[in-house]
Design a protein around this motif. Sequence first.
Motif, short mmCIF file in Angstrom:
data_model
loop_
_atom_site.label_atom_id
_atom_site.label_comp_id
_atom_site.label_asym_id
_atom_site.label_seq_id
_atom_site.Cartn_x
_atom_site.Cartn_y
_atom_site.Cartn_z
N THR A 49 39.86 37.47 44.16
CA THR A 49 38.64 36.76 43.78
C THR A 49 37.37 37.43 44.28
O THR A 49 36.30 37.19 43.71
CB THR A 49 38.66 35.31 44.30
N GLN A 50 37.45 38.27 45.28
CA GLN A 50 36.25 38.88 45.84
C GLN A 50 36.22 40.39 45.64
O GLN A 50 35.25 40.94 45.14
CB GLN A 50 36.15 38.54 47.33
N GLY A 75 43.30 32.88 36.79
CA GLY A 75 42.91 31.53 37.20
C GLY A 75 43.51 30.47 36.31
O GLY A 75 43.98 29.43 36.78
#
Length: 91
Positions: A49-50, A75
Amino acid sequence: MSSFHDVCSHFWEIGRGDPTVDIRLLFTRQFGACFLVMMAVGAVMFSTTQIMPQLQQTALAYTATLSGLSIMPGGIAMLRVCGWLRSPYGI
């Protein structure tokens, strides 16, 4: 200074009979294995996610929108898996 305090407090906590945070729990097989698995899951979630969108934007010259859209299927898949795990019938 904070690191020094952390190290000293860990040694102080180990020597106490009723510690605030019982670090010895990490050395039990079941809790230690759970702790390691949760750390691995956290690392994977953080990276997807980062770090992946940042990599896509810097190295692959994706826009922020395209980078977000590229991780969206994961997701949506996780939403489906979590719903399946939570449902009493597995549907």
